[in-house]
Design an enzyme around this catalytic site. Structure first.
Site, PDB file in Angstrom:
ATOM      1  N   LYS A  42       0.873  -1.171   0.000  1.00 47.47           N
ATOM      2  CA  LYS A  42       0.000   0.000   0.000  1.00 47.47           C
ATOM      3  C   LYS A  42       0.912   1.224   0.000  1.00 47.47           C
ATOM      4  CE  LYS A  42      -4.156   2.045   0.782  1.00 47.47           C
ATOM      5  NZ  LYS A  42      -5.407   1.810   0.057  1.00 47.47           N
ATOM      6  N   SER A  46      -3.876   6.837   4.074  1.00 44.76           N
ATOM      7  CA  SER A  46      -4.326   7.856   5.023  1.00 44.76           C
ATOM      8  C   SER A  46      -5.323   7.211   5.976  1.00 44.76           C
ATOM      9  CB  SER A  46      -4.941   9.044   4.283  1.00 44.76           C
ATOM     10  OG  SER A  46      -5.979   8.620   3.425  1.00 44.76           O
ATOM     11  N   GLU A 120      -1.764  -2.000  -3.936  1.00 42.58           N
ATOM     12  CA  GLU A 120      -3.097  -1.402  -3.818  1.00 42.58           C
ATOM     13  C   GLU A 120      -3.020   0.116  -3.839  1.00 42.58           C
ATOM     14  OE1 GLU A 120      -6.709  -0.690  -0.659  1.00 42.58           O
ATOM     15  OE2 GLU A 120      -5.195  -2.223  -0.181  1.00 42.58           O
ATOM     16  N   GLY A 121      -3.752   0.713  -4.754  1.00 44.02           N
ATOM     17  CA  GLY A 121      -3.818   2.164  -4.812  1.00 44.02           C
ATOM     18  C   GLY A 121      -4.700   2.718  -3.700  1.00 44.02           C
TER      19      GLY A 121
END
Length: 228
Positions: A42, A46, A120-121
């Site tokens: 990742k 946030s 993973e975006g």
């Protein structure tokens, strides 16, 4: 897939909250079950919490639990921010600039230690990272085929087709797409799914139903379809 072959994919979504982490973790677990050294990455997270003096998000926690390779958290998640807001805004508040090169370097280190890396975006494909770059630039920087998670709800056809076109315009390969039912009361679910199957320019990898997603996700064998 042989045990010494290296492969990686970039997982994006039609929006935030459509199940990218669930699908990414599922992929890591399914590759691990095939005896491959598999890890989730990742690059930017946030909404992190501070644990033992380090910021870590629930997304990263799930990826770590799915991975069967013990690698540095700093490579798995190079940029972590506490506020649950857009990454570029969180970075600005923290006085940090999200740089693509350190992410690429961390990815290369992970790939050197694993057969499979699932990246993973954050949010959708065009989520900004700074004034000039976005998640699409990161996917292009890594040069990875893309897996698209489509959140099955009203408007998903338009969102999916627009994202697929954006991926193509960046010169990237859309390796396949997963339908994840995020709205339990979605009207005409099957009709929407059939329309997507007809119009999406890539392989349909599977459907994850709303009911009891934690268990049914394991029954959605994405990897077997991905490697047909």
């Amino acid at each position: 897939m042989s045990s010494n072959r290296q492969q990686a994919w970039f997982v994006t979504g039609t929006d935030t909250g459509v199940g990218k982490t669930m699908v990414s973790s599922m992929l890591v677990r399914q590759f691990s079950a095939r005896g491959l050294r598999s890890v989730g990455m990742k690059p930017v997270a946030s909404g992190c919490e501070r644990r033992d003096g380090r910021l870590i998000s629930e997304d990263v926690t799930q990826l770590l639990a799915a991975s069967n390779v013990d690698l540095p958290l700093s490579d798995i998640n190079p940029y972590a921010f506490e506020p649950a807001i857009a990454p570029h805004i969180a970075a600005k508040q923290a006085g940090v600039r999200i740089d693509l090169e350190p992410i690429a370097a961390a990815f290369r280190r992970l790939q050197a230690q694993a057969n499979v890396v699932i990246v993973e975006g954050a949010g959708g494909f065009y989520v900004p990272l700074d004034e000039q770059h976005d998640m699409a630039d990161l996917a292009a920087k890594l040069g990875l085929p893309v897996i698209l998670v489509v959140g099955m709800r009203l408007g998903c056809i338009n969102h999916a087709l627009l994202t697929a076109e954006a991926i193509r315009q960046r010169g990237l390969t859309l390796a396949g797409w997963v339908a994840n039912q995020v709205d339990p009361g979605m009207a005409m679910l099957e009709d929407n799914l059939q329309t997507l199957k007809q119009r999406m320019p890539s392989i349909y990898l599977g459907f994850i139903p709303w009911q009891d997603q934690a268990s049914t996700a394991e029954d959605t064998d994405i990897v077997s379809v991905l490697w047909q």
